[in-house]
Design a protein around this motif. Structure first.
Motif: not given
Length: 94
Positions: A17-38
């Motif tokens: 999963a991408e860990e930064t938004t388009k504006s460059g904000i880093v997303l914390p790993g533990q709060n992200k949902e499991k990605p549905q792309q494989a």
């Protein structure tokens, strides 16, 4: 060890999963949902499943989107994979 799916099963390796938004904000790993792309790693032979002919529509190397709660998580040689039925794959990303 090599995973060889049976019937209409497909082996997937989850894309990171991408860990930064388009504006460059880093997303914390533990709060992200499991990605549905494989990525498709292996495809079963298809054939007769529950009395119906099943033609496999995905191939090794395809990037796909699959149902959120689908599949079985497995770990082989320290790598994690998901085994799903082909019907749990919603779309192929082109």
């Amino acid at each position: 060890m090599k995973l060889v799916p049976l019937g209409d099963r497909v082996v997937l390796k989850q894309l990171v999963a991408e860990e930064t938004t388009k504006s460059g904000i880093v997303l914390p790993g533990q709060n992200k949902e499991k990605p549905q792309q494989a990525e498709v790693i292996a495809v079963g032979p298809g054939g007769m499943v529950d009395g119906k002919e099943v033609k496999m529509e995905v191939k090794v190397g395809d990037n796909v989107i699959y149902s959120k709660y689908a599949g079985t998580d497995v770990k082989v040689d320290e790598e994690e994979f998901i085994i799903v039925k082909q019907s749990d794959i919603l779309a192929v990303i082109q």
